[in-house]
Design a protein around this motif. Structure first.
Motif, PDB file in Angstrom:
ATOM      1  N   ALA A  88      -6.068 -10.383  -6.818  1.00  0.00           N
ATOM      2  CA  ALA A  88      -6.363  -8.945  -6.873  1.00  0.00           C
ATOM      3  C   ALA A  88      -5.979  -8.370  -8.233  1.00  0.00           C
ATOM      4  O   ALA A  88      -6.718  -7.567  -8.806  1.00  0.00           O
ATOM      5  N   PHE A  89      -4.829  -8.789  -8.773  1.00  0.00           N
ATOM      6  CA  PHE A  89      -4.404  -8.299 -10.083  1.00  0.00           C
ATOM      7  C   PHE A  89      -5.265  -8.862 -11.210  1.00  0.00           C
ATOM      8  O   PHE A  89      -5.389  -8.249 -12.267  1.00  0.00           O
ATOM      9  N   GLU A  90      -5.836 -10.043 -11.016  1.00  0.00           N
ATOM     10  CA  GLU A  90      -6.701 -10.628 -12.043  1.00  0.00           C
ATOM     11  C   GLU A  90      -8.038  -9.904 -12.147  1.00  0.00           C
ATOM     12  O   GLU A  90      -8.694  -9.971 -13.175  1.00  0.00           O
ATOM     13  N   ASP A  91      -8.428  -9.219 -11.093  1.00  0.00           N
ATOM     14  CA  ASP A  91      -9.698  -8.495 -11.094  1.00  0.00           C
ATOM     15  C   ASP A  91      -9.638  -7.347 -12.101  1.00  0.00           C
ATOM     16  O   ASP A  91      -8.726  -6.529 -12.053  1.00  0.00           O
ATOM     17  N   SER A  92     -10.601  -7.306 -12.995  1.00  0.00           N
ATOM     18  CA  SER A  92     -10.611  -6.249 -14.009  1.00  0.00           C
ATOM     19  C   SER A  92     -11.831  -5.341 -13.874  1.00  0.00           C
ATOM     20  O   SER A  92     -12.204  -4.655 -14.816  1.00  0.00           O
ATOM     21  N   SER A  93     -12.427  -5.319 -12.706  1.00  0.00           N
ATOM     22  CA  SER A  93     -13.596  -4.477 -12.471  1.00  0.00           C
ATOM     23  C   SER A  93     -13.201  -3.007 -12.460  1.00  0.00           C
ATOM     24  O   SER A  93     -12.020  -2.656 -12.505  1.00  0.00           O
ATOM     25  N   GLN A  94     -14.191  -2.144 -12.371  1.00  0.00           N
ATOM     26  CA  GLN A  94     -13.889  -0.708 -12.316  1.00  0.00           C
ATOM     27  C   GLN A  94     -13.139  -0.336 -11.048  1.00  0.00           C
ATOM     28  O   GLN A  94     -12.538   0.723 -10.974  1.00  0.00           O
ATOM     29  N   ASN A  95     -13.145  -1.210 -10.053  1.00  0.00           N
ATOM     30  CA  ASN A  95     -12.438  -0.967  -8.791  1.00  0.00           C
ATOM     31  C   ASN A  95     -11.179  -1.822  -8.669  1.00  0.00           C
ATOM     32  O   ASN A  95     -10.760  -2.141  -7.570  1.00  0.00           O
ATOM     33  N   ALA A  96     -10.583  -2.183  -9.782  1.00  0.00           N
ATOM     34  CA  ALA A  96      -9.423  -3.080  -9.779  1.00  0.00           C
ATOM     35  C   ALA A  96      -8.272  -2.509  -8.950  1.00  0.00           C
ATOM     36  O   ALA A  96      -8.016  -1.303  -8.965  1.00  0.00           O
ATOM     37  N   LEU A  97      -7.585  -3.396  -8.262  1.00  0.00           N
ATOM     38  CA  LEU A  97      -6.490  -2.988  -7.382  1.00  0.00           C
ATOM     39  C   LEU A  97      -5.385  -2.260  -8.142  1.00  0.00           C
ATOM     40  O   LEU A  97      -4.834  -1.286  -7.638  1.00  0.00           O
ATOM     41  N   TRP A  98      -5.051  -2.706  -9.348  1.00  0.00           N
ATOM     42  CA  TRP A  98      -3.944  -2.073 -10.067  1.00  0.00           C
ATOM     43  C   TRP A  98      -4.206  -0.585 -10.272  1.00  0.00           C
ATOM     44  O   TRP A  98      -3.278   0.211 -10.214  1.00  0.00           O
ATOM     45  N   LYS A  99      -5.470  -0.194 -10.471  1.00  0.00           N
ATOM     46  CA  LYS A  99      -5.799   1.229 -10.642  1.00  0.00           C
ATOM     47  C   LYS A  99      -5.544   1.986  -9.339  1.00  0.00           C
ATOM     48  O   LYS A  99      -5.020   3.095  -9.352  1.00  0.00           O
ATOM     49  N   TYR A 100      -5.915   1.380  -8.243  1.00  0.00           N
ATOM     50  CA  TYR A 100      -5.677   1.991  -6.941  1.00  0.00           C
ATOM     51  C   TYR A 100      -4.177   2.139  -6.686  1.00  0.00           C
ATOM     52  O   TYR A 100      -3.724   3.168  -6.200  1.00  0.00           O
ATOM     53  N   ILE A 101      -3.405   1.111  -7.042  1.00  0.00           N
ATOM     54  CA  ILE A 101      -1.962   1.153  -6.812  1.00  0.00           C
ATOM     55  C   ILE A 101      -1.316   2.265  -7.637  1.00  0.00           C
ATOM     56  O   ILE A 101      -0.464   2.997  -7.136  1.00  0.00           O
ATOM     57  N   VAL A 102      -1.733   2.402  -8.896  1.00  0.00           N
ATOM     58  CA  VAL A 102      -1.195   3.481  -9.737  1.00  0.00           C
ATOM     59  C   VAL A 102      -1.508   4.834  -9.102  1.00  0.00           C
ATOM     60  O   VAL A 102      -0.627   5.689  -8.975  1.00  0.00           O
ATOM     61  N   GLU A 103      -2.741   5.024  -8.684  1.00  0.00           N
ATOM     62  CA  GLU A 103      -3.139   6.292  -8.052  1.00  0.00           C
ATOM     63  C   GLU A 103      -2.345   6.527  -6.761  1.00  0.00           C
ATOM     64  O   GLU A 103      -1.862   7.635  -6.513  1.00  0.00           O
ATOM     65  N   TYR A 104      -2.197   5.483  -5.966  1.00  0.00           N
ATOM     66  CA  TYR A 104      -1.477   5.585  -4.700  1.00  0.00           C
ATOM     67  C   TYR A 104      -0.037   6.033  -4.929  1.00  0.00           C
ATOM     68  O   TYR A 104       0.440   6.987  -4.306  1.00  0.00           O
ATOM     69  N   TYR A 105       0.678   5.341  -5.825  1.00  0.00           N
ATOM     70  CA  TYR A 105       2.079   5.690  -6.053  1.00  0.00           C
ATOM     71  C   TYR A 105       2.236   7.013  -6.803  1.00  0.00           C
ATOM     72  O   TYR A 105       3.196   7.754  -6.553  1.00  0.00           O
ATOM     73  N   THR A 106       1.310   7.331  -7.679  1.00  0.00           N
ATOM     74  CA  THR A 106       1.344   8.642  -8.340  1.00  0.00           C
ATOM     75  C   THR A 106       1.260   9.741  -7.283  1.00  0.00           C
ATOM     76  O   THR A 106       2.032  10.712  -7.325  1.00  0.00           O
ATOM     77  N   ASN A 107       0.369   9.588  -6.329  1.00  0.00           N
ATOM     78  CA  ASN A 107       0.251  10.573  -5.248  1.00  0.00           C
ATOM     79  C   ASN A 107       1.507  10.614  -4.378  1.00  0.00           C
ATOM     80  O   ASN A 107       1.974  11.697  -4.003  1.00  0.00           O
TER      81      ASN A 107
END
Length: 174
Positions: A88-107
């Motif tokens: 999941a962390f290796e995925d660099s697509s526009q829907n990459a998990l790391w982006k979701y995790i940042v948004e999740y914890y920011t919220n």
């Protein structure tokens, strides 16, 4: 029933991600692995990236973000699902998990700060500090998960809390 179906689909995705990267997995394969029809998949998830994000969300939802024990427990759960998170962390697509995790914890941190401060809005400096902290923590979690087989999760969490901007420590750890 809905949550059980989501968990069933999630387990199928994890099994597939033990074999190959997320970008090589198709929804049809997930459906075949879970023994469900495509309409069932799309009833619960908009795509495979939504499913991966839900898997993270389901494992993180009960984490107390300002408890080192709770955060370390969650990080250990991530390590137990090593191949899933590695891929999941290796995925660099526009829907990459790391982006979701940042948004999740920011919220999560934003909502917690608003609750503690009893306000509906946060100062721009606090918002910036939350986002900066979350980006840093997600990056360090990825580095720890993929490259550090020695340091205990509790130590990493304590180092993250110690590195938290003072403005945030004043809010969360009065």
């Amino acid at each position: 029933m809905t949550n059980r179906t989501k968990l069933w689909i999630a387990e199928a995705m994890k099994r597939l991600m033990n074999k190959k990267s997320i970008e090589k997995i198709r929804v049809t394969e997930i459906c075949n692995e879970a023994q469900i029809g495509r309409p069932v998949f799309y009833y619960h998830f908009k795509d495979k990236y939504d499913l991966v994000a839900w898997i993270f969300y389901d494992s993180a939802i009960d984490t107390n973000i300002i408890s080192s024990e709770s955060a370390a427990h969650h990080m250990n759960k991530m390590r137990n699902d090593f191949l899933f998170y590695k891929r999941a962390f290796e995925d660099s697509s526009q829907n990459a998990l790391w982006k979701y995790i940042v948004e999740y914890y920011t919220n999560r941190y934003t909502q917690e700060a608003k609750r503690i401060l009893n306000t509906n809005t946060l100062d721009p400096q606090i918002q910036f500090s939350i986002k900066l902290y979350c980006y840093g923590c997600v990056g360090m979690t990825k580095e720890w998960l993929l490259h550090d087989n020695i340091t205990p999760a509790k130590t990493i969490v304590e180092m993250m809390f110690t590195s938290m901007p003072q403005v945030l420590r004043d809010i969360y750890f009065k």
